[in-house]
Design a protein around this motif. Structure first.
Motif, PDB file in Angstrom:
ATOM      1  N   PHE A 225      11.867  13.294  -7.015  1.00  0.00           N
ATOM      2  CA  PHE A 225      11.771  11.868  -6.743  1.00  0.00           C
ATOM      3  C   PHE A 225      11.165  11.204  -7.967  1.00  0.00           C
ATOM      4  N   HIS A 226      11.884  10.234  -8.547  1.00  0.00           N
ATOM      5  CA  HIS A 226      11.423   9.531  -9.737  1.00  0.00           C
ATOM      6  C   HIS A 226      11.051   8.092  -9.394  1.00  0.00           C
TER       7      HIS A 226
ATOM      8  N   ARG B 120       9.502  17.344  -5.729  1.00  0.00           N
ATOM      9  CA  ARG B 120       8.729  17.244  -6.963  1.00  0.00           C
ATOM     10  C   ARG B 120       8.686  15.786  -7.417  1.00  0.00           C
ATOM     11  N   GLN B 121       7.592  15.410  -8.042  1.00  0.00           N
ATOM     12  CA  GLN B 121       7.428  14.034  -8.496  1.00  0.00           C
ATOM     13  C   GLN B 121       7.732  13.914  -9.979  1.00  0.00           C
ATOM     14  N   SER B 122       8.390  12.821 -10.316  1.00  0.00           N
ATOM     15  CA  SER B 122       8.657  12.450 -11.704  1.00  0.00           C
ATOM     16  C   SER B 122       8.293  10.982 -11.839  1.00  0.00           C
TER      17      SER B 122
ATOM     18  N   ARG C  85       0.829  -1.199   0.000  1.00  0.00           N
ATOM     19  CA  ARG C  85       0.000   0.000   0.000  1.00  0.00           C
ATOM     20  C   ARG C  85       0.871   1.261   0.000  1.00  0.00           C
ATOM     21  N   THR C  86       0.246   2.377  -0.195  1.00  0.00           N
ATOM     22  CA  THR C  86       0.949   3.656  -0.271  1.00  0.00           C
ATOM     23  C   THR C  86       1.794   3.920   0.965  1.00  0.00           C
ATOM     24  N   GLU C  87       1.371   3.454   2.126  1.00  0.00           N
ATOM     25  CA  GLU C  87       2.136   3.681   3.353  1.00  0.00           C
ATOM     26  C   GLU C  87       3.563   3.140   3.232  1.00  0.00           C
TER      27      GLU C  87
ATOM     28  N   PHE D 197       0.403   9.960  -1.606  1.00  0.00           N
ATOM     29  CA  PHE D 197       1.844  10.078  -1.822  1.00  0.00           C
ATOM     30  C   PHE D 197       2.196  11.430  -2.444  1.00  0.00           C
ATOM     31  N   ARG D 198       1.402  11.880  -3.401  1.00  0.00           N
ATOM     32  CA  ARG D 198       1.651  13.188  -4.020  1.00  0.00           C
ATOM     33  C   ARG D 198       1.582  14.304  -2.975  1.00  0.00           C
ATOM     34  N   SER D 199       0.606  14.217  -2.086  1.00  0.00           N
ATOM     35  CA  SER D 199       0.485  15.227  -1.023  1.00  0.00           C
ATOM     36  C   SER D 199       1.702  15.216  -0.109  1.00  0.00           C
TER      37      SER D 199
END
Length: 167
Positions: free
Chosen positions: A66-67, A89-91, A43-45, A79-81
């Motif tokens: 973070f990629h 930043r997300q990649s 899970r996301t956790e 996760f985005r939050s």
């Protein structure tokens, strides 16, 4: 410079109790594993705990990247939050392509080759083996070709020394 560019991914290790999932955060500058998390779920956790470990250890700088692949854990709102809260930043990679996340994929190949693919009796035993391998061997003893055949720990120290000299 350490703390700016990260990759992450998830793998699993079989145990007699079931699978143990491992999420990692690798600093691309030093090839150092700066965050990881293990659980009996994906899970996301799991990935959130790994990135929190990297941040709590002082390994992330402001406006870092973070990629990862496009797994549901990495593309979730939760996760985005979290990345936004941590000033990261997300990649994400292209669908069906593992090449842009090769550093994370390569790490797992080496991990499994060096700790072995033996099915451990318990998740606790697998967790201890992985922790010991990352904390003691991978980051502090294992020489890495991408950083000039020094350890990830040595690479991070050298980068910080250069920054201190420049300041």
């Amino acid at each position: 410079m350490p703390g700016l560019k990260f990759v992450g991914d998830i793998t699993y290790l079989p145990t007699a109790e079931g699978l143990l999932y491992l999420a990692t955060v690798i600093d691309l500058c030093a090839r150092e594993v700066v965050g990881w998390s293990m659980a009996d779920h994906m899970r996301t956790e799991l990935v959130a705990d790994a990135i929190r470990m990297a941040q709590a250890g002082g390994h992330t700088a402001g406006d870092a990247i973070f990629h990862s692949d496009r797994g549901s854990q990495y593309t979730s709102n939760q996760f985005r939050s979290l990345l936004g809260e941590l000033d990261i930043r997300q990649s994400t990679g292209r669908t069906g392509s593992c090449f842009d996340n090769a550093a994370a994929e390569s790490f797992f190949v080496v991990l499994k080759a060096e700790i072995g693919t033996t099915v451990r009796e318990t998740r606790t035993q697998a967790r201890q083996d992985v922790f010991r391998w990352i904390a003691e061997h991978c980051n502090r003893e294992r020489l890495h070709s991408a950083i000039g055949y020094i350890t990830p720990h040595q690479a991070r120290v050298r980068c910080h020394q250069r920054l201190d000299l420049a300041a």
